[in-house]
Enzyme design. Structure first.
Site, PDB file in Angstrom:
ATOM      1  N   SER A 296       0.989  -1.168  -0.055  1.00  0.00           N
ATOM      2  CA  SER A 296       0.024  -0.154   0.017  1.00  0.00           C
ATOM      3  C   SER A 296       0.964   1.284  -0.017  1.00  0.00           C
ATOM      4  O   SER A 296       2.107   1.328   0.137  1.00  0.00           O
ATOM      5  CB  SER A 296      -0.792   0.024   1.138  1.00  0.00           C
ATOM      6  OG  SER A 296      -1.744   1.283   1.274  1.00  0.00           O
ATOM      7  N   CYS A 297       0.207   2.461  -0.208  1.00  0.00           N
ATOM      8  CA  CYS A 297       0.827   3.456  -0.145  1.00  0.00           C
ATOM      9  C   CYS A 297       0.038   4.677  -0.149  1.00  0.00           C
ATOM     10  O   CYS A 297      -0.980   4.561   0.478  1.00  0.00           O
ATOM     11  CB  CYS A 297       1.842   3.577  -1.595  1.00  0.00           C
ATOM     12  SG  CYS A 297       1.149   3.732  -3.102  1.00  0.00           S
ATOM     13  N   GLY A 298       0.395   6.014  -0.831  1.00  0.00           N
ATOM     14  CA  GLY A 298      -0.685   6.898  -0.843  1.00  0.00           C
ATOM     15  C   GLY A 298      -1.747   6.790  -1.723  1.00  0.00           C
ATOM     16  O   GLY A 298      -2.935   7.099  -1.558  1.00  0.00           O
ATOM     17  N   GLY A 300      -1.450   4.056  -4.563  1.00  0.00           N
ATOM     18  CA  GLY A 300      -1.195   2.957  -5.396  1.00  0.00           C
ATOM     19  C   GLY A 300      -0.338   2.778  -6.291  1.00  0.00           C
ATOM     20  O   GLY A 300       0.154   1.876  -7.069  1.00  0.00           O
ATOM     21  N   TRP A 328      -3.815   4.683   0.780  1.00  0.00           N
ATOM     22  CA  TRP A 328      -4.274   5.483   1.934  1.00  0.00           C
ATOM     23  C   TRP A 328      -5.312   6.680   1.413  1.00  0.00           C
ATOM     24  O   TRP A 328      -6.066   6.988   2.390  1.00  0.00           O
ATOM     25  CB  TRP A 328      -3.183   6.270   2.463  1.00  0.00           C
ATOM     26  CG  TRP A 328      -3.439   6.746   3.510  1.00  0.00           C
ATOM     27  CD1 TRP A 328      -3.460   8.073   4.076  1.00  0.00           C
ATOM     28  CD2 TRP A 328      -3.411   6.202   4.978  1.00  0.00           C
ATOM     29  NE1 TRP A 328      -3.718   8.382   5.216  1.00  0.00           N
ATOM     30  CE2 TRP A 328      -3.636   7.254   6.066  1.00  0.00           C
ATOM     31  CE3 TRP A 328      -3.479   4.830   5.593  1.00  0.00           C
ATOM     32  CZ2 TRP A 328      -3.919   7.007   7.180  1.00  0.00           C
ATOM     33  CZ3 TRP A 328      -3.679   4.425   6.770  1.00  0.00           C
ATOM     34  CH2 TRP A 328      -4.138   5.528   7.670  1.00  0.00           C
TER      35      TRP A 328
END
Length: 346
Positions: A296-298, A300, A328
Site C-alpha cells: 500500500s502507499c498514498g 497505489g 491511503w
C-alpha cells in the site's frame, strides 16, 4: 490527455505471429523466427542489457518475432514544486523508439480516487494506440529525475492484465549517466495494433472492503497473518507529518509495517538495491516471505515499488502478493472515526 490521444498512429500493416510462446519473467527468451535472437534474463534490466537488446532487435517490418518496446512511465505528484509532468519530461529526453504511458489517462477516470486500475477495454485501447502487441517484451522506465518511482506501477498494471513479457529498467537515470542514446521531442507515430481485451488477474488486487476486514483482524489470535507493507514516509505512517492531499488524515492501518521507498533504493543512483540487500531490509522489518503480503502507499503508485522489490528479493512468491489499489487516499476517506482503523504513533 485521453488514452485515445496518447499518440498519433500511421497506417496499419498486418502482422503474422510465428511464435505465441510467453515465457515467465526471469527466464531467457530466445526467438529464432527471423534468424536473430535476443534475451532479457531478469525482471530488473540494466541499461547495458537493454541497449544491447535494442541493437539486436532493430525495428523491421519483415520480422515476426516479439519485439522489445521501451515504455516511459514518468509521472509526478500533483504538488510537484517544479510543476513537471511526465510527458513534458519525456519530450525533453527519452530512449529512442520509446512510447509514453499516461498513468492518469489509462485509468478508471470515473473513480473519485486517482489513477485506479482501468477497465480491460480502456487498457486494451491504450495498448493498441501505443502500438504494443500482446507478445512484445515491454521494458518500463521512469524519469531520470526520480530514478524509480512510477514505472513499477505501470509494470504491475501490465502484469495485472496478463501481459507476461514485462520488465523494469534499473534505471533511466543510469541510462543517461552511462551515455546511451537519448532522443528529444514528441513521441513518434506508431502503427496501431490489434491488442486483445484481456481479463484482469483479480488475485493481484485488494478491495477496500477486504482491506478493512484484514485491518480489523490485525494482530488478533487466529488471523490469517496477512502482512501489509506501507511505502509512504515514516512520518506520514506515524501520523506526525501531513499527507500531500489537503484534509486527509495521516497515520497507518492496524498491523501495517512501514517500508518507505527510499530505503529500497540506492541513495545516489536511485536504482533498486541488490536482491541480497533487499532481503536483509525486509527481514529486519519482520516481513515473512512465507506469508501473504499486501503493498500500500498514498495512491497505489509507490506500493508497486515495494512489490517490485519483493519480486527481486524473492519474497511472497508462494504465499501470494497483492496491491491495495485505493491505498491511503481511499482508506482515510472511507473508514469511520468510530472504526479506530487509523492509528498514530510517536
Amino acid at each position: 490527455m485521453a488514452a485515445s490521444s496518447l499518440l498519433r498512429t500511421s497506417f496499419h500493416h498486418p502482422r503474422s505471429f510465428v511464435s505465441q510462446a510467453r515465457p515467465l519473467i526471469g527466464k531467457p527468451r530466445v526467438i529464432m523466427a527471423s534468424k536473430r535472437a535476443y534475451t532479457l534474463d531478469s525482471f530488473l534490466v540494466k541499461p547495458a542489457e537493454l541497449n544491447e537488446a535494442l541493437k539486436q532487435n532493430a525495428p523491421s517490418r519483415l520480422s515476426t518475432a516479439p519485439r522489445i518496446v521501451p515504455l516511459c512511465a514518468s509521472w509526478f505528484l500533483p504538488n510537484d514544486p517544479e510543476k513537471r509532468t511526465g510527458y513534458e519530461v519525456f519530450k525533453k529526453g527519452h530512449i529512442p523508439s520509446a512510447r509514453f504511458f499516461d498513468l492518469d489517462a489509462v485509468a478508471d477516470t470515473s473513480s473519485p480516487y486517482p489513477h485506479m486500475l482501468p477497465s480491460a477495454a480502456t487498457f486494451a485501447s491504450a495498448m493498441r494506440a501505443l502500438g504494443i502487441h500482446r507478445d512484445d517484451n515491454v521494458v518500463v522506465y521512469d524519469s531520470a529525475e526520480l530514478g524509480i518511482f512510477s514505472a513499477p506501477r505501470v509494470a504491475w498494471t501490465l502484469r495485472a492484465f496478463g501481459h507476461s513479457g514485462v520488465h523494469i529498467l534499473n534505471n533511466y537515470k543510469q541510462w543517461v549517466a552511462e551515455g546511451y542514446p537519448v532522443e528529444e521531442g514528441e513521441q513518434a507515430p506508431v502503427e496501431a495494433t490489434n491488442y486483445p481485451e484481456p481479463d484482469i488477474d483479480a488475485g493481484k488486487v485488494v478491495t477496500f472492503e477486504e482491506m478493512r476486514e484484514i485491518a480489523r483482524d490485525a494482530n488478533k489470535e487466529g488471523s490469517e497473518g496477512v502482512q501489509v507493507l506501507d511505502a509512504r514516509s515514516l512520518g506520514r505512517w506515524k501520523g506526525v507529518d501531513p499527507e500531500p492531499r489537503p484534509g486527509l488524515s495521516s497515520g497507518h492501518m492496524p498491523g501495517s509495517i512501514s517500508v518507505p521507498v527510499p530505503e529500497l533504493l540506492d541513495p545516489e543512483t536511485k536504482t533498486f538495491l541488490p536482491a541480497e540487500k533487499l532481503r536483509e531490509i525486509f527481514a529486519s522489518k519482520g516481513v515473512d516471505p512465507q506469508r501473504p503480503i499486501i503493498s500500500s502507499c498514498g495512491t497505489g503508485v509507490t506500493a508497486a515499488v515495494i512489490d517490485a522489490a519483493l519480486t527481486e528479493a524473492g519474497y511472497g512468491l508462494a504465499a501470494g502478493r497483492r496491491l491495495y489499489d485505493g491505498s491511503w487516499t481511499e482508506w482515510a476517506q472511507r473508514v469511520k472515526p468510530s472504526d479506530n482503523l487509523i492509528l498514530k504513533s510517536e
